[in-house]
Write an enzyme that holds these catalytic residues in place. Structure first.
Site, mmCIF file in Angstrom:
data_model
loop_
_atom_site.group_PDB
_atom_site.id
_atom_site.type_symbol
_atom_site.label_atom_id
_atom_site.label_comp_id
_atom_site.label_asym_id
_atom_site.label_seq_id
_atom_site.Cartn_x
_atom_site.Cartn_y
_atom_site.Cartn_z
ATOM 1 N N SER A 85 5.821 -5.811 -0.777
ATOM 2 C CA SER A 85 5.866 -4.199 -1.361
ATOM 3 C C SER A 85 6.251 -3.306 -0.088
ATOM 4 O O SER A 85 7.096 -3.180 0.064
ATOM 5 C CB SER A 85 4.659 -3.689 -1.997
ATOM 6 O OG SER A 85 4.569 -2.540 -2.599
ATOM 7 N N ALA A 86 5.291 -2.333 1.035
ATOM 8 C CA ALA A 86 5.349 -1.574 1.299
ATOM 9 C C ALA A 86 5.850 -2.775 2.729
ATOM 10 O O ALA A 86 6.789 -1.845 3.354
ATOM 11 C CB ALA A 86 4.507 -0.752 1.686
ATOM 12 N N GLY A 125 0.935 -1.287 -0.019
ATOM 13 C CA GLY A 125 0.171 0.130 0.143
ATOM 14 C C GLY A 125 0.760 1.227 0.369
ATOM 15 O O GLY A 125 1.708 1.482 -0.815
ATOM 16 N N GLU A 152 9.428 -7.128 -10.023
ATOM 17 C CA GLU A 152 8.096 -8.176 -9.618
ATOM 18 C C GLU A 152 7.771 -9.755 -9.828
ATOM 19 O O GLU A 152 8.558 -9.729 -10.752
ATOM 20 C CB GLU A 152 6.513 -7.367 -10.981
ATOM 21 C CG GLU A 152 5.949 -6.324 -10.110
ATOM 22 C CD GLU A 152 5.366 -5.068 -10.238
ATOM 23 O OE1 GLU A 152 5.273 -5.932 -11.507
ATOM 24 O OE2 GLU A 152 5.229 -4.182 -10.021
ATOM 25 N N HIS A 176 8.967 -3.397 -6.874
ATOM 26 C CA HIS A 176 8.331 -3.289 -8.289
ATOM 27 C C HIS A 176 9.420 -2.370 -9.116
ATOM 28 O O HIS A 176 9.314 -1.511 -9.402
ATOM 29 C CB HIS A 176 6.825 -2.077 -7.842
ATOM 30 C CG HIS A 176 5.641 -3.066 -6.934
ATOM 31 N ND1 HIS A 176 5.228 -3.017 -7.698
ATOM 32 C CD2 HIS A 176 6.158 -2.244 -5.850
ATOM 33 C CE1 HIS A 176 4.413 -4.259 -6.186
ATOM 34 N NE2 HIS A 176 4.718 -3.519 -5.775
#
Lengths: 233, 233
Positions: free
Chosen positions: B122-123, B90, B194, B159
């Site tokens: 991700s985050a 997020g 990714e 990413h």
């Protein structure tokens, strides 16, 4: 009366630095022989001197002398005495951190409210907003605050990019990022595509360039506005 | 002994949430029936409950119960007692701000150093680094610090995207942004594409997935490392 040009980018694809804006700048800066340049955003990490030289080269086309803010012993005074100001792009976090470190945020706001002509591109446009919170930049340094000049009553997302319908990359689109922003904040955001700029004359803010801009307000659907429109919330 | 999976993304293009990692996670979380989920990054602004439900649906495939950290009265204690932890993606600024607000950064670091199995995507991977300063996210909130867990001795760029040689957009490439970071910072950065993840077992950090990763160190040319390589600086 505020008198600012708030541009998405300095350079169009295939063009040279500031080229697409030179005719506009010739009029905008007509009463100034010398432009005070704020080089703190350091695109690609170039030095303040290198950046100032790049800007001087572009402004040679309209016979303006460019002086870097970093060369003054008293930056606050340099801002107060400037006849015209340009803040270039690069990293917005670095720009804002340095502006607070040099204590130029407040005096710059004051002279802009009083009508000193201003040009911002990219990071230099982001700082015209209420906060820098819609920058696309990487947080390479920690500024003491995200609050910026607030000479326009909204924030800028420079280099605004439409979603790529054929894309396979799973990072967030620009629109998704701005919607996430509006789960936490009420300040509207104007997504300025490359080649677009805002002409700020007092409280009248007009979209210029060939493209539409995208307007984001909390709790509303995003919408497009045409070039030549005034922006009001 | 540290035992973490640090993944670039939760979802591959065309796949479902966490699908490509499920076999790995079945082994990684084999000793835990229940996973404590940190939902603070709120992708697309969804609520903590909605986010936790999405994660539960994915973990149903490997018979794990998922409990959101936001449901505990004492989050620090919940962290300390967790058998396994997952932090989802997020907005990294929002995640880090909330982790400091809930006072869970320090206790999370402590249990991860002691070996509680962890998954980040991700985050949730960015926070495994020394700082969050190589996030791609928009600064939608102002965290009290950019310092994060530091369970790996470098930062993550999740990413990771290669420059598009046909692109006409004048915004910075990812590599340019990371080079700008290294004008101001010494911590190395690993650009994780990714589908790639890091397997952290004690001090051994191994690149997994099908792709190479890109390594950025201050003052050196960026370089690629192959899947299966250990990452050392």
């Amino acid at each position: 009366m505020k008198n600012a040009i708030v541009a998405s980018t300095s350079t169009l694809h295939g063009g040279t630095y500031l080229e697409y804006l030179l005719k506009t700048l010739e009029i905008h800066f007509k009463d100034a022989d010398e432009i005070l340049f704020i080089p703190f955003a350091r695109p690609s990490g170039i030095t303040h001197d290198e950046y100032t030289s790049r800007v001087q080269k572009a402004f040679n086309n309209i016979d303006k002398k460019v002086v870097g803010l970093h060369t003054f012993e008293d930056p606050t005074n340099a801002i107060k005495n400037a006849k015209a100001i340009f803040t270039g792009g690069g990293n917005t976090f670095l720009l804002v951190k340095q502006m607070y470190a040099y204590q130029v945020m407040a005096p710059l706001r004051e002279i802009l409210l009083n009508g000193t002509p201003y040009l911002g591109t990219s990071a230099g446009s982001n700082i015209c907003g209420v906060t820098m919170q819609n920058t696309n930049d990487m947080p390479i340094v920690y500024p003491p605050s995200f609050k910026t000049l607030g000479i326009i009553p909204f924030n800028i997302n420079a280099h605004y990019l439409d979603p790529d319908p054929t894309g396979t990359h799973m990072g967030e689109t620009r629109e998704t990022r701005i919607k996430e922003y509006h789960t936490q904040n009420t300040v509207p955001v104007v997504g300025l595509r490359e080649g677009s700029w805002l002409d700020v004359k007092g409280d009248t803010i007009t979209l210029c360039g060939n493209l539409t801009a995208r307007i984001f307000e909390q709790g509303k659907e995003a919408r497009e506005i045409d070039s030549g429109s005034s922006i009001n919330f």
